[in-house]
Scaffold this motif. Structure first.
Motif, PDB file in Angstrom:
ATOM      1  N   TRP A 231      30.465 -18.913  67.420  1.00 18.59           N
ATOM      2  CA  TRP A 231      31.547 -18.571  66.479  1.00 18.59           C
ATOM      3  C   TRP A 231      32.672 -19.596  66.487  1.00 18.59           C
ATOM      4  O   TRP A 231      33.399 -19.719  65.509  1.00 18.59           O
ATOM      5  CB  TRP A 231      32.122 -17.199  66.829  1.00 18.59           C
ATOM      6  N   LYS A 232      32.844 -20.294  67.609  1.00 23.01           N
ATOM      7  CA  LYS A 232      33.943 -21.246  67.805  1.00 23.01           C
ATOM      8  C   LYS A 232      35.292 -20.579  67.568  1.00 23.01           C
ATOM      9  O   LYS A 232      36.140 -21.051  66.803  1.00 23.01           O
ATOM     10  CB  LYS A 232      33.761 -22.494  66.927  1.00 23.01           C
ATOM     11  N   ALA A 233      35.478 -19.464  68.252  1.00 24.80           N
ATOM     12  CA  ALA A 233      36.740 -18.741  68.202  1.00 24.80           C
ATOM     13  C   ALA A 233      37.835 -19.560  68.885  1.00 24.80           C
ATOM     14  O   ALA A 233      37.548 -20.437  69.703  1.00 24.80           O
ATOM     15  CB  ALA A 233      36.586 -17.406  68.914  1.00 24.80           C
ATOM     16  N   PRO A 234      39.103 -19.296  68.569  1.00 29.28           N
ATOM     17  CA  PRO A 234      40.192 -19.954  69.292  1.00 29.28           C
ATOM     18  C   PRO A 234      40.068 -19.692  70.797  1.00 29.28           C
ATOM     19  O   PRO A 234      39.714 -18.591  71.219  1.00 29.28           O
ATOM     20  CB  PRO A 234      41.449 -19.292  68.710  1.00 29.28           C
ATOM     21  N   SER A 235      40.378 -20.688  71.599  1.00 30.76           N
ATOM     22  CA  SER A 235      40.157 -20.590  73.047  1.00 30.76           C
ATOM     23  C   SER A 235      40.971 -19.471  73.683  1.00 30.76           C
ATOM     24  O   SER A 235      40.526 -18.847  74.656  1.00 30.76           O
ATOM     25  CB  SER A 235      40.482 -21.919  73.723  1.00 30.76           C
TER      26      SER A 235
END
Length: 381
Positions: A231-235
């Motif tokens: 998904w590459k969500a915010p860290s």
């Protein structure tokens, strides 16, 4: 005319009728108490369709941020087999809050309902549709092979879409509500747990917050990998994920950060027929459920509630045992499986556990009385 064409015509007629219930687009002078669509030109659902949000401007300075649900995708296999509310010959729809009309139908029930009997009916509502398969936290274009072996891309843009809706909605309701309820059902429940801190950052002066995720309990060993790589969500959203219980990790981190500023609630049915499918999928790769899977889900849910109370002593829990019902659900009901989602459904105002509806239970929490209801149901065989 063959059966497939007949089914397609029937489906198209149903869609045409349902579209009559769509919200109108937000005008320059909206009425209070009425739902409107927030158009999002340039923002995508999983398969590239347009998407939108919706808003109801209330008569009180109190806000509900509501995340919709409808499936999840954490690998190529799931990307090629998306949850869908209907089928059509022209192509495949992705995830339950379809960008055309389904989200509008779901919005406005349960806690967010507009009936005067509902104590939340005068609150503003910001509704975040779900059509991205990423629990509302994605920022990625995920490549995969579809069922025909062709290269395809699933747009995990949930976080982008949510932020776009919030940006427009804040223009109308402001960022200083007296009370804030962050809630969601199914995939939206995971979204509420994961994003409550992010939502709170948009209302920095609000000191009275309730986070209420409904029917969002799923054990999987690679949540952090899914959030970070797929998904590459915010860290800052996925960095708290360290176990196979994404909801517990998220809620515990939220409470640790904000303390008494936020109250935590959680609801689920004892043998949720939808969520229990994922128990089999994680174990065997088969997205199906049965009586034994329901029993395993119940045992794990009992442990989930124990851990919630251990990590968040003042948590409010609502467990219910409403049997699954509806056309085509007879076999599931016979196997003792139970309803999926209650907080944002009509049942929230009707079904009772220990004499209380979900709406009454949430309202009590808003007024500083969190309760644990229905835990004894988990002890039943």
């Amino acid at each position: 005319m063959d059966r497939q064409k007949k089914m397609t015509m029937k489906t198209r007629l149903l869609i045409s009728l349902l579209k009559l219930t769509c919200f109108p687009e937000l005008p320059s002078k909206p009425q209070k108490g009425k739902f409107y669509r927030i158009p999002l030109p340039g923002y995508k659902s999983a398969n590239g369709d347009i998407t939108h949000g919706s808003i109801r401007i209330g008569t009180e300075n109190k806000v509900i941020v509501m995340f919709h649900g409808g499936g999840v995708s954490w690998d190529e296999y799931m990307a090629a087999r998306p949850t869908s509310t209907y089928e059509e010959s022209e192509g495949q729809r992705f995830y339950a809050s379809d960008s055309e009309f389904v989200g509008d139908i779901v919005t406005g029930h349960g806690v967010a309902g507009g009936k005067k009997e509902n104590p939340f009916h005068s609150w503003s509502v910001i509704s975040i549709l779900y059509n991205t398969g990423d629990f509302h936290v994605g920022q990625n274009d995920f490549p995969y092979r579809d069922l025909d072996g062709k290269d395809a891309v699933l747009h995990h843009h949930g976080y982008k879409n949510y932020r776009a809706v919030m940006k427009e909605a804040l223009k109308w309701i402001g960022d200083e509500p007296e009370k804030l309820l962050v809630t969601g059902f199914s995939a939206g429940g995971f979204g509420a747990a994961l994003l409550a801190d992010d939502v709170m950052s948009l209302f920095p002066k609000c000191q009275d917050v309730i986070c209420y995720p409904d029917s969002c309990f799923m054990l999987y060993g690679d949540w952090r990998k899914a959030a970070e790589k797929v998904w590459k969500a915010p860290s800052d959203i996925y960095q708290c994920l360290h176990s196979n219980n994404i909801t517990l990790d998220s809620l515990a981190a939220l409470k640790q950060k904000h303390g008494e500023k936020v109250k935590i609630l959680f609801s689920c049915s004892i043998r949720d027929f939808e969520l229990s499918k994922y128990w089999n999928y994680v174990d065997s790769g088969k997205l199906v459920t049965d009586r034994e899977t329901g029993k395993r889900f119940q045992r794990d849910l009992e442990e989930m509630c124990r851990l919630l109370k251990e990590k968040i002593p003042d948590v409010g829990i609502y467990i219910f045992d409403t049997p699954v019902s509806g056309k085509g659900m007879e076999t599931l009901a016979e196997q003792g499986l139970t309803m999926h989602c209650i907080g944002l459904a009509r049942a929230a105002e009707q079904q009772r556990t220990e004499g209380k509806t979900v709406v009454e239970w949430v309202w009590n929490a808003v007024n500083d009385k969190t309760e644990c209801i229905g835990l004894k149901l988990l002890k039943k065989a």
